[in-house]
Design a protein around this motif. Structure first.
Motif: not given
Length: 64
Positions: A40-64
């Motif tokens: 179920n893992e999509i990837g890893r976050a590359l930055e912090d997101k400090n709000t509870e609301e829907l927003g964008l976060v830069e991530a490294y996406i990987s498939t296994k």
């Protein structure tokens, strides 16, 4: 995106390095207490997101 860096929709607070899993609404969330596995893992976050609301976060996406 199949693999690589991309901005993704996410809910809840996220810290850099957190494992990301599906939030069930087309967005991701930090694995937190729910844990993650290679199923179920999509990837890893590359930055912090400090709000509870829907927003964008830069991530490294990987498939296994």
């Amino acid at each position: 995106v199949l693999t690589g860096r991309a901005p993704i929709k996410a809910v809840g607070t996220i810290r850099k390095g957190d494992r990301l899993v599906s939030a069930g609404n087309g967005a991701a969330m930090a694995a937190g207490i729910y844990g993650s596995s290679y199923h179920n893992e999509i990837g890893r976050a590359l930055e912090d997101k400090n709000t509870e609301e829907l927003g964008l976060v830069e991530a490294y996406i990987s498939t296994k």
